[in-house]
Every structure is written in C-alpha cells, then in structure tokens.
Design an enzyme around this catalytic site. Sequence first.
Site, mmCIF file in Angstrom:
data_model
loop_
_atom_site.group_PDB
_atom_site.id
_atom_site.type_symbol
_atom_site.label_atom_id
_atom_site.label_comp_id
_atom_site.label_asym_id
_atom_site.label_seq_id
_atom_site.Cartn_x
_atom_site.Cartn_y
_atom_site.Cartn_z
ATOM 1 N N ARG A 50 38.456 40.471 39.654
ATOM 2 C CA ARG A 50 38.381 41.921 39.823
ATOM 3 C C ARG A 50 36.940 42.291 40.138
ATOM 4 O O ARG A 50 36.180 42.707 39.262
ATOM 5 C CB ARG A 50 38.890 42.617 38.562
ATOM 6 C CG ARG A 50 40.414 42.643 38.539
ATOM 7 C CD ARG A 50 40.946 43.171 37.242
ATOM 8 N NE ARG A 50 40.584 42.263 36.150
ATOM 9 C CZ ARG A 50 40.891 42.475 34.877
ATOM 10 N NH1 ARG A 50 41.540 43.554 34.523
ATOM 11 N NH2 ARG A 50 40.532 41.606 33.961
ATOM 12 N N ASP A 52 33.582 44.106 41.161
ATOM 13 C CA ASP A 52 33.094 45.472 40.926
ATOM 14 C C ASP A 52 32.751 46.210 42.213
ATOM 15 O O ASP A 52 32.636 45.611 43.274
ATOM 16 C CB ASP A 52 31.775 45.411 40.144
ATOM 17 C CG ASP A 52 31.989 45.037 38.709
ATOM 18 O OD1 ASP A 52 33.098 45.258 38.196
ATOM 19 O OD2 ASP A 52 31.020 44.520 38.106
ATOM 20 N N TYR A 110 31.164 32.381 41.468
ATOM 21 C CA TYR A 110 30.411 33.505 42.020
ATOM 22 C C TYR A 110 29.024 33.027 42.427
ATOM 23 O O TYR A 110 28.446 32.146 41.770
ATOM 24 C CB TYR A 110 30.258 34.624 40.983
ATOM 25 C CG TYR A 110 31.469 35.516 40.835
ATOM 26 C CD1 TYR A 110 31.572 36.694 41.577
ATOM 27 C CD2 TYR A 110 32.497 35.183 39.966
ATOM 28 C CE1 TYR A 110 32.677 37.525 41.438
ATOM 29 C CE2 TYR A 110 33.612 36.015 39.826
ATOM 30 C CZ TYR A 110 33.689 37.185 40.566
ATOM 31 O OH TYR A 110 34.780 38.006 40.433
ATOM 32 N N ARG A 195 25.845 39.852 37.115
ATOM 33 C CA ARG A 195 24.714 40.751 37.362
ATOM 34 C C ARG A 195 23.774 40.791 36.166
ATOM 35 O O ARG A 195 22.555 40.879 36.322
ATOM 36 C CB ARG A 195 25.225 42.133 37.742
ATOM 37 C CG ARG A 195 25.933 42.094 39.111
ATOM 38 C CD ARG A 195 26.637 43.385 39.438
ATOM 39 N NE ARG A 195 25.730 44.497 39.270
ATOM 40 C CZ ARG A 195 26.109 45.747 39.084
ATOM 41 N NH1 ARG A 195 27.397 46.048 39.044
ATOM 42 N NH2 ARG A 195 25.218 46.691 38.939
#
Lengths: 253, 253
Positions: A50, A52, A110, A195
């Site tokens: 999911r 962002d 990621y 992040r």
Amino acid sequence: MGVLRLVLEYDGARYHGFQWQPNVPTVQGVLEDALARVTGQRGRVAAAGRTDTGVHALGQVVSCRLDWQRGLDDLVRALDGVLPEDVAVVAASWAEPGFHARFSASGRTYRYVILNRVAPSPLRRLHAFHVRQSLDVTAMDEAARLLEGRRDLAVLTGPRAQRTVRDVRRARCWREGDTVLVEVEADAFLPHMMRHLVGALLDIGRGRLGVGAFARAVATGERRGLGPAAPPHGLYLMRVTYDGGPAIGGDVT
Amino acid sequence: MGVLRLVLEYDGARYHGFQWQPNVPTVQGVLEDALARVTGQRGRVAAAGRTDTGVHALGQVVSCRLDWQRGLDDLVRALDGVLPEDVAVVAASWAEPGFHARFSASGRTYRYVILNRVAPSPLRRLHAFHVRQSLDVTAMDEAARLLEGRRDLAVLTGPRAQRTVRDVRRARCWREGDTVLVEVEADAFLPHMMRHLVGALLDIGRGRLGVGAFARAVATGERRGLGPAAPPHGLYLMRVTYDGGPAIGGDVT
C-alpha cells in the site's frame, strides 16, 4: 472467472497513494476504473504494497477476480490504452485459485534513491531526493545492516502501528556515482518505515547521529533524535516475492 | 570583467528550445534573467548547442562576460536558488579571454534514448521515446556507423540548411536492457539532424528501410522514405568538447 495477477509501474507524484479514497486520485481508483471500462466488470483489486502518497512503483503486484475469455496481451494493451500516462500495466498472468496479491506475498523490496551532489538535477528532480552534503555511505550501510533479522521496528513507524515485528531479509546502502541507494527486503513493511529509515540513515551519513545511537534507538523504540522522514518522491516499490516463484519487479537508479 | 563558462543541465519539456524568443519560455531567457537577478548585470549568453523545443541537456555549455568578485561557488548557489527547478547550473569556471561557448567548441555529443518494450513506462515517459516493436539494433548500428567521417548530411535536415557538410567522429547505436541508445559526436549538428537520423534508424530497426537504401539516401540527399523525425523528448545534449580540454557533460540511459 479466474484470478488475474497484474504487475504495475507508476509515477506516484499525482496520487494519494495506492489505496482508494473518496474524492482524490489514487492508483487503485484509476486501475479499477480502467478494468471496468475495458471488461465491463467493476471489482476491487488487492495490492501487495500500500504505497503512500507520492511513492512510485516499478513492480507493484495486484490481483482481482475477472472473467476474460480473450488473451492477456489484449487485456494489457486495452488497459494501457485507457490508463493515464502515469500508471501502466507491464505484465499480466492468470494466478492459481486463492492467490491474493497481498496475503500471498512473502516479501517486498523497496528502494530509496538519493541524488548526492552539490547541484540540483532538473532531469531527476521528481524521482530522487536531492541531498547536497557529502554522505558517509559506509556508516549508512553499517546502520542499515543492523536491521537485518527479526526485529521490533516500532521506532521506524508512527505511534499507531500495533504489531511492529518484521523479518528484514536484506538492508543495504551503497553509492553509484552521484546516487546513493537504500534498499530493504522484508516480509512486510510498517507505515512510513522506509522514509523514517532513510531519514535516520541521512542523519548518520551527515555525521549528526552515530551508528551506536541508531542501534540503541531501534532497541529501545525511542524516536527522538532520529531525524525527519525522507520525502516520498525518492521511494520505489521495486518487486514482490511469492513463495515458490521469482521476485516480480523492475530496476531504477 | 572576465569570461564565465557555465555547464547547464535542463529538462527541456517546458521550453521553446535554448535560444531566446519573445513571449515564450526559453532556457536562454530564464538563465539571463537569473544572471541579471543575481549579479545586477543583464547580458547575452552564448551556448554551444542550440537545442530545439523539448530537447534536454546534461552538459550544455554557455559563456558570457561578467564582473563578479566573489567565489564561483557562491555564484552557482545563487543562480540555482533563483532558476526554475527544470534548469540548473552544475558547474562554473573562468575561461580564457576570447573563449566563446559556441565558436570555441570543437565537438558536441548528442544522445537519443528509446524505451523499447511492449509496455509504456510511467516513470520514463517524459525522458525516453517509447517504441513497442522489437528493433534490429545491429542494423541500426551498422547504418549509424555509415555517417562517420566528413559527409554532406543534407538528407538529415530541413531544406533550408545551407552548409551541410559535417565531420561525424562517432555514431553508434546499442542496447542496454530495454533501452536503445543512439549517440553521435560531431564537430557541429544541423537543425533537427539527430531527430531525423533517429527517425531513419527506427525505420531500419523495424525492417521498413534497408541499410543500403539509407546509405543511398545519404549519398543522394533524397529524403523520401526515411521516416518521420523522432520526437524531441528522447534527445539530450550530453557534452561539449573544446580543443585542449576534456569533454564537459553528464550521463543518461
């Protein structure tokens, strides 16, 4: 009626993330609209990650139930014909019954892309985070590797996350020319985890935070002093792994 | 008062080319405005390559006369602070008296980036030309190499160009994964020459035009059957060469 598996690439800049929300553009929204337009069937798609607001994907995997008698090449071409230019289906296949892009996934990777030079880059400004100061990538990599293993990563997410133990299979930071890359493969990711991690690694790279202090913060869950989360436009969902198959995804530097 | 040499990177999408024109955004226009704002001196800059509408640069070189007593790092930082995000100064140096970015240049290198796969790429859509059909890159490279040497290249430009002999030092085409690159180094380029060349090479790559027919078209100057010019968004001015110095520029795939 079968279970369709699609691989998506998207430029997240214009979207409020993958997941459908009312009244704002989402990747799920434009994909479900495209599927309805092409197939006449309006359903919900499930996604492995999911992502962002503002986060990109090279290898997002989604699944949905669909009745489609023609070839999948036709479906992909038709979907890419109606999707906006910043979202594309790059591959499609029929999955085994019971396949679910999110619940069947065993790992996600990621990558975060940092442009590390004095001058800004007009050509990369939308797809890499520009950091002017020189970075100690060796220290950043040392800190990243500390995450490998089964760990409580509460320190890398907001206060509302509940189950915060994750299995980090690989966490690395390295330089390629004027680019510094951070890549993490884990069973699953906490909200904003990449992040927050990159924000902390950048503090380490600039010499504001020691690797030992970072290790203690991870162990205690105390966020103070870890630096702000890095912005979303440097982050990419690269690929998704399913047990018994190769990872599905792409590449970016 | 000295002669300043700047290296620029820009995303050409929003500009009507480098060269100043009234009432439309140009790279020269925004650079001269930034120089005036930072230095209080409004003058004309000269550029090594007059890139067209929509064409990008990683290593455009410009020069101008300037009175600036402080360090060049300060100048670069101040210029990048006022330039729009799609234009950046990436290097600055004082040049010898009489240096002129255009007239002193002995060579330019342009690169054209083709994304060659079935699916479009949302993340590269603004910076590479998408070609779905598989391309015979060996034939394209063979055709490109025919241009090497001192040649009349009238066939690769519009009907208005007058002196059309150019010294092509290197012309190559090769594949890197799903990307096909065309790179040409020459003393100077004719208007639209790279885009016409890539249009012809794409026809060769798709099997619509033979290498022999291309060679004859170059020899006779007869454009018919050479295919339309490729669009500008795949084209980059990579670097500029000055006698006695290394090439100045960047890299892109």
